[in-house]
Scaffold this motif. Structure first.
Motif, PDB file in Angstrom:
ATOM      1  N   PHE A   9       0.849  -1.193   0.000  1.00  0.00           N
ATOM      2  CA  PHE A   9       0.000   0.000   0.000  1.00  0.00           C
ATOM      3  C   PHE A   9       0.883   1.241   0.000  1.00  0.00           C
ATOM      4  CE2 PHE A   9      -2.059   3.383   2.550  1.00  0.00           C
ATOM      5  CZ  PHE A   9      -3.095   3.687   1.676  1.00  0.00           C
ATOM      6  N   VAL A  10       0.651   2.131  -0.961  1.00  0.00           N
ATOM      7  CA  VAL A  10       1.399   3.387  -1.051  1.00  0.00           C
ATOM      8  C   VAL A  10       0.412   4.524  -0.794  1.00  0.00           C
ATOM      9  CG1 VAL A  10       2.951   4.803  -2.448  1.00  0.00           C
ATOM     10  CG2 VAL A  10       2.896   2.317  -2.781  1.00  0.00           C
ATOM     11  N   GLY A  11       0.428   5.042   0.432  1.00  0.00           N
ATOM     12  CA  GLY A  11      -0.458   6.149   0.797  1.00  0.00           C
ATOM     13  C   GLY A  11       0.261   7.462   0.598  1.00  0.00           C
ATOM     14  N   VAL A  12      -0.006   8.114  -0.501  1.00  0.00           N
ATOM     15  CA  VAL A  12       0.689   9.356  -0.856  1.00  0.00           C
ATOM     16  C   VAL A  12       0.041  10.527  -0.120  1.00  0.00           C
ATOM     17  CG1 VAL A  12       1.495  10.783  -2.788  1.00  0.00           C
ATOM     18  CG2 VAL A  12       1.096   8.325  -3.119  1.00  0.00           C
ATOM     19  N   ALA A  13       0.852  11.490   0.312  1.00  0.00           N
ATOM     20  CA  ALA A  13       0.324  12.674   1.002  1.00  0.00           C
ATOM     21  C   ALA A  13      -0.763  13.337   0.157  1.00  0.00           C
ATOM     22  CB  ALA A  13       1.454  13.667   1.270  1.00  0.00           C
ATOM     23  N   TRP A  14      -1.781  13.849   0.828  1.00  0.00           N
ATOM     24  CA  TRP A  14      -2.905  14.488   0.152  1.00  0.00           C
ATOM     25  C   TRP A  14      -2.633  15.985   0.017  1.00  0.00           C
ATOM     26  CZ3 TRP A  14      -8.307  12.288   0.033  1.00  0.00           C
ATOM     27  CH2 TRP A  14      -8.291  10.900   0.171  1.00  0.00           C
TER      28      TRP A  14
END
Length: 248
Positions: A9-14
């Protein structure tokens, strides 16, 4: 190449939608995240890379107030621009969404209720910055002043970007409204706070077990916060642009 497939899972900054994406966004987190995701797809792992526009951040309301527009006007101006740029750059998001969609709202409200049930949120009255001129409480990015630690003149009310110190309400020297540039005062209001002290022991154990894998400065900063003692942080604001607190 490993034969065991992993789920990555790659949770990129919003990013906030209060202006255009600049090179710092691209170099700092967007392109590195995309490289990481592409590598894991290349070696055969299942990857989910997601992000979206942070529509409800106070930077959006600050920009709207500056331009005499509504927050949704700002969101509808910049969200499509961000999406178009990411398509042009061929960033490989599996999902790029926004915080004002119904799914996000439902998940946030469900989390809020769960935190209440687990005693991770509590109500507390506190003194908050209030503008007599504007007749309203001002969230963190609406207030600036002198940092009591490094004496930078443009610190935000919740954090000094110059020295990195987190600031409590009332710590700023000569606080003023970022919009009207007039002095602000302190006034009592009630909010929900996240119960960070309750998680302090867990976080110390987690850092001791896994902290060696972190970047040294990240680990050092986390240790410093824990050594100083965690404090509750407000998660609600006196503002009409955001996700509504679910009825208890």
């Amino acid at each position: 190449m490993s034969q065991s497939k992993k789920n990555i899972f790659v949770g990129v900054a919003w990013p906030y939608v209060n202006g255009d994406i600049h090179f710092g966004h691209l170099a700092g987190y967007l392109i590195p995240a995309d490289i990481f995701a592409r590598y894991h797809r290349f070696v055969g792992n299942d990857v989910l890379m997601v992000s979206g526009s942070d529509c409800h951040g106070t930077p959006t309301t600050v920009e709207a107030d500056k331009r005499g527009l509504t927050p949704i006007d700002i969101v509808n101006e910049y969200h499509p621009k961000h999406e178009a740029l990411f398509r042009d750059l061929n960033l490989s998001f599996d999902l790029y969404t926004r915080t004002d969609n119904p799914t996000h709202k439902r998940v946030v409200q469900d989390m809020f209720v769960t935190f209440i049930e687990k005693d991770l949120l509590y109500k507390e009255s506190s003194e908050q910055y209030f503008s007599e001129k504007e007749n309203r409480f001002l969230p963190d990015r609406y207030v600036e002043g002198e940092c009591p630690h490094c004496h930078d003149k443009d610190a935000r009310s919740d954090q000094c970007d110059n020295c990195g110190k987190l600031l409590a309400q009332g710590e700023l020297i000569d606080p003023r409204s970022k919009l009207s540039k007039t002095p602000v005062t302190m006034k009592s209001t009630e909010h929900y706070f996240f119960n960070w002290p309750k998680l302090e022991d867990f976080l110390k154990q987690y850092l001791a077990q896994r902290g060696d894998n972190w970047r040294p400065w990240v680990r050092g900063e986390s240790l410093r916060w824990l050594e100083e003692g965690l404090k509750g942080r407000p998660v609600t604001r006196d503002i009409d642009w955001g996700i509504e607190i679910p009825a208890n």
